[in-house]
Structure formats: structure tokens, C-alpha cells
Scaffold this active site. Sequence first.
Site, PDB file in Angstrom:
ATOM      1  N   ARG A   1     -34.694  -0.244 -15.117  1.00 17.88           N
ATOM      2  CA  ARG A   1     -35.728  -0.993 -15.866  1.00 17.88           C
ATOM      3  C   ARG A   1     -35.794  -0.475 -17.307  1.00 17.88           C
ATOM      4  O   ARG A   1     -35.827   0.897 -17.478  1.00 17.88           O
ATOM      5  CB  ARG A   1     -37.031  -0.781 -15.055  1.00 17.88           C
ATOM      6  CG  ARG A   1     -37.319  -2.010 -13.757  1.00 17.88           C
ATOM      7  CD  ARG A   1     -38.434  -1.707 -13.113  1.00 17.88           C
ATOM      8  NE  ARG A   1     -39.572  -1.480 -13.950  1.00 17.88           N
ATOM      9  CZ  ARG A   1     -40.809  -1.457 -13.605  1.00 17.88           C
ATOM     10  NH1 ARG A   1     -41.103  -1.418 -12.301  1.00 17.88           N
ATOM     11  NH2 ARG A   1     -41.881  -1.446 -14.193  1.00 17.88           N
TER      12      ARG A   1
ATOM     13  N   ARG B   1     -34.890   6.386 -11.602  1.00 23.14           N
ATOM     14  CA  ARG B   1     -35.099   5.311 -10.931  1.00 23.14           C
ATOM     15  C   ARG B   1     -34.085   4.265 -10.904  1.00 23.14           C
ATOM     16  O   ARG B   1     -34.000   3.949 -12.119  1.00 23.14           O
ATOM     17  CB  ARG B   1     -36.751   4.689 -10.867  1.00 23.14           C
ATOM     18  CG  ARG B   1     -36.914   3.703  -9.986  1.00 23.14           C
ATOM     19  CD  ARG B   1     -38.551   3.582  -9.841  1.00 23.14           C
ATOM     20  NE  ARG B   1     -39.239   2.669 -11.002  1.00 23.14           N
ATOM     21  CZ  ARG B   1     -40.396   2.407 -10.955  1.00 23.14           C
ATOM     22  NH1 ARG B   1     -41.164   2.773  -9.691  1.00 23.14           N
ATOM     23  NH2 ARG B   1     -40.838   1.636 -12.120  1.00 23.14           N
TER      24      ARG B   1
ATOM     25  N   LYS C   1     -45.358   3.160  -4.683  1.00 27.06           N
ATOM     26  CA  LYS C   1     -46.070   1.886  -4.031  1.00 27.06           C
ATOM     27  C   LYS C   1     -45.122   1.031  -3.672  1.00 27.06           C
ATOM     28  O   LYS C   1     -44.807   0.483  -2.568  1.00 27.06           O
ATOM     29  CB  LYS C   1     -46.839   1.230  -5.260  1.00 27.06           C
ATOM     30  CG  LYS C   1     -48.033   2.253  -5.894  1.00 27.06           C
ATOM     31  CD  LYS C   1     -48.832   1.057  -6.672  1.00 27.06           C
ATOM     32  CE  LYS C   1     -48.208   0.663  -8.025  1.00 27.06           C
ATOM     33  NZ  LYS C   1     -47.686   1.665  -9.135  1.00 27.06           N
TER      34      LYS C   1
ATOM     35  N   ARG D   1     -47.110   3.421 -20.451  1.00 29.93           N
ATOM     36  CA  ARG D   1     -47.427   2.814 -19.317  1.00 29.93           C
ATOM     37  C   ARG D   1     -48.543   3.807 -18.503  1.00 29.93           C
ATOM     38  O   ARG D   1     -49.305   3.265 -17.803  1.00 29.93           O
ATOM     39  CB  ARG D   1     -46.176   2.378 -18.403  1.00 29.93           C
ATOM     40  CG  ARG D   1     -45.690   1.309 -18.727  1.00 29.93           C
ATOM     41  CD  ARG D   1     -44.258   1.268 -18.205  1.00 29.93           C
ATOM     42  NE  ARG D   1     -44.131   1.053 -16.711  1.00 29.93           N
ATOM     43  CZ  ARG D   1     -43.218   1.427 -16.087  1.00 29.93           C
ATOM     44  NH1 ARG D   1     -42.222   2.224 -16.365  1.00 29.93           N
ATOM     45  NH2 ARG D   1     -43.366   1.274 -14.854  1.00 29.93           N
TER      46      ARG D   1
ATOM     47  N   ARG E   1     -55.039  -4.262 -11.458  1.00 28.60           N
ATOM     48  CA  ARG E   1     -54.981  -2.892 -12.326  1.00 28.60           C
ATOM     49  C   ARG E   1     -56.093  -2.636 -13.313  1.00 28.60           C
ATOM     50  O   ARG E   1     -56.327  -1.908 -14.040  1.00 28.60           O
ATOM     51  CB  ARG E   1     -53.894  -3.378 -13.403  1.00 28.60           C
ATOM     52  CG  ARG E   1     -52.306  -3.261 -12.749  1.00 28.60           C
ATOM     53  CD  ARG E   1     -51.909  -1.723 -12.842  1.00 28.60           C
ATOM     54  NE  ARG E   1     -50.524  -1.856 -13.276  1.00 28.60           N
ATOM     55  CZ  ARG E   1     -49.386  -2.173 -13.155  1.00 28.60           C
ATOM     56  NH1 ARG E   1     -49.371  -2.769 -12.015  1.00 28.60           N
ATOM     57  NH2 ARG E   1     -48.132  -1.661 -13.811  1.00 28.60           N
TER      58      ARG E   1
HETATM   59  P1  AMP Z   1     -44.960  -2.465 -12.744  1.00 28.06           P
HETATM   60  O1  AMP Z   1     -43.755  -3.146 -11.935  1.00 28.06           O
HETATM   61  O2  AMP Z   1     -46.108  -2.723 -11.521  1.00 28.06           O
HETATM   62  O3  AMP Z   1     -45.142  -1.213 -13.175  1.00 28.06           O
HETATM   63  O4  AMP Z   1     -45.290  -3.654 -13.793  1.00 28.06           O
HETATM   64  C1  AMP Z   1     -44.403  -3.685 -14.953  1.00 28.06           C
HETATM   65  C2  AMP Z   1     -45.095  -4.386 -16.017  1.00 28.06           C
HETATM   66  O5  AMP Z   1     -45.832  -5.683 -15.716  1.00 28.06           O
HETATM   67  C3  AMP Z   1     -46.509  -3.455 -16.327  1.00 28.06           C
HETATM   68  O6  AMP Z   1     -46.491  -2.429 -17.430  1.00 28.06           O
HETATM   69  C4  AMP Z   1     -47.400  -4.573 -17.033  1.00 28.06           C
HETATM   70  O7  AMP Z   1     -46.913  -5.157 -18.466  1.00 28.06           O
HETATM   71  C5  AMP Z   1     -47.063  -5.746 -16.192  1.00 28.06           C
HETATM   72  N1  AMP Z   1     -47.931  -5.976 -15.196  1.00 28.06           N
HETATM   73  C6  AMP Z   1     -47.784  -5.856 -13.770  1.00 28.06           C
HETATM   74  N2  AMP Z   1     -48.788  -5.933 -12.937  1.00 28.06           N
HETATM   75  C7  AMP Z   1     -49.911  -6.036 -13.800  1.00 28.06           C
HETATM   76  C8  AMP Z   1     -51.185  -6.655 -13.705  1.00 28.06           C
HETATM   77  N3  AMP Z   1     -51.745  -6.326 -12.606  1.00 28.06           N
HETATM   78  N4  AMP Z   1     -51.854  -6.552 -14.749  1.00 28.06           N
HETATM   79  C9  AMP Z   1     -51.403  -6.473 -16.201  1.00 28.06           C
HETATM   80  N5  AMP Z   1     -50.054  -6.362 -16.308  1.00 28.06           N
HETATM   81  C10 AMP Z   1     -49.223  -6.061 -15.315  1.00 28.06           C
END
Ligand code: AMP
Length: 215
Positions: free
Chosen positions: A160, A127, A13, A171, A88
Site C-alpha cells: 500500500r 506489509r 485487525k 495515520r 474511527r
Molecule cells: P485502513 O486500511 O483502515 O488503514 O484505512 C486506509 C485509509 O482509509 C485511512 O487512512 C483513511 O484515509 C480511510 N479510512 C478507512 N476507514 C475510515 C473511517 N472509518 N473513517 C475515515 N476514514 C477512513
Amino acid sequence: MYVILLGLPGAGKGTQAAHLTKTTGLAHVTTGELFRENIRLGSELGKKAQPYVEQGLLVPDELTIGMLLERISQPDCAAGCMLDGFPRNLDQARALDEALARGGRTIDRAVYIKVPTDELVRRLAGRWNCPKCGAVYHERDRPPKSPGICDNCGAELYQREDDRSEVVRTRLEVNLAQVEPLLEHYRQKGKLVEIEGAGEVDAVGEELTAILASS
Ligand code: AMP
């Protein structure tokens, strides 16, 4: 145009959104990055979100939805944006629909990028991210020209924390449990397109560009 990129962590994404931002001019809004920025800055929101992000759990909706709605009310999103990592879950999707409807706007497209779980785990483990411009690299598939340095802006790349450990499994499980109802939500509205995301980055990008051009 309001576009949602849906997909499990590692589906591409962020990579695709960074590319589409250049070709479409749409702002790239990513809740994961907004949380990481708040954590880096030590803001109140960051302090509350940090334990969830570190464990790979979803940050509670009352924090996430407010943050996202505030972000998309900024001038650079007035003509639309590309959402990456939000919604999400169904409550987030409904809150977004309602907020857009209040301004006479709507989601134009939700694109689900499908990738098998084994491939997701492999991608996340290799990554590397740019903290400055958001570019995403992979140590084997898409290495930067100079190791550890962003090709676009010269910043030092980082891995990360939540890509490195057993948090990856949490996750994937957390997101997998939420994704089907979300897909159904956009399917029923006739907004959903599903694409295969396991192929070459450029080929996936071309398919996405064509989808958005015809939306
Ligand atoms: P990502 O970079 O999208 O993988 O997001 C990293 C972390 O941010 C996730 O594992 C969640 O802890 C938090 N996070 C990101 N987007 C959301 C969302 N829409 N709802 C809840 N937590 C989120």
C-alpha cells in the site's frame, strides 16, 4: 453477531478478521478496503476519498458513514459482521449504534488490539497485501510461500502506498487521537475487551476466538 475490531493501523485487525471470517462465517467489512476499491474503480466516492486516503487523513464522516451503512445493509451482513476500520471516531460510533438500533440490533463486542507504536511502524513498512482475497503478509514475520504471490488465491501482492512513506506517521497520529474516546464509548456500554496484539498471530487469533465464543 456484530463485532468491532479496534486498533491502530498495523495492529493486525485485517489479518485477524480474515481468519475469523473463516472460523465464524461472519462477513468481513473493512472501510479502508471499500475506499481503496472505489479509488481503483474511479467511482465518484473514490475520487472524493482519494486525497484523504493518500495523505493518511480520515475521510469525512458524510462519505464514510453512508458507505458503511450501505455495506452493512447487504444480505451477507443480515446476521452480523466483523467491522475492521470502522468506527474511527465517536460520531461514526454513534451513527452505527443508531442504525443498528433501528433494526433492533446492537454491537455485541468491541475488541481493542493493543500494539506498541514502534512495532506498528515496523509491521506497516514490511506489509504486503492481496488485492483479491484481502490476505495480509509481512516480508519477515509472515512471508508468502512464493515471493510476491498470495498463498490463498495466487494473485500478485502489492504494498500500500500509505504504508510506505511518512504518511504512516500521520495515520498513526490521526488514529491515536481518536482511539481513547472510542474505547470509552464501548467501555461504558460494557462491550469492550482489550487484548495484547504484539505476540504471535496465531496466539492473538486464539484469544480472539475465545472472546467471541463467550460473547
Ligand atoms: P485502513 O486500511 O483502515 O488503514 O484505512 C486506509 C485509509 O482509509 C485511512 O487512512 C483513511 O484515509 C480511510 N479510512 C478507512 N476507514 C475510515 C473511517 N472509518 N473513517 C475515515 N476514514 C477512513
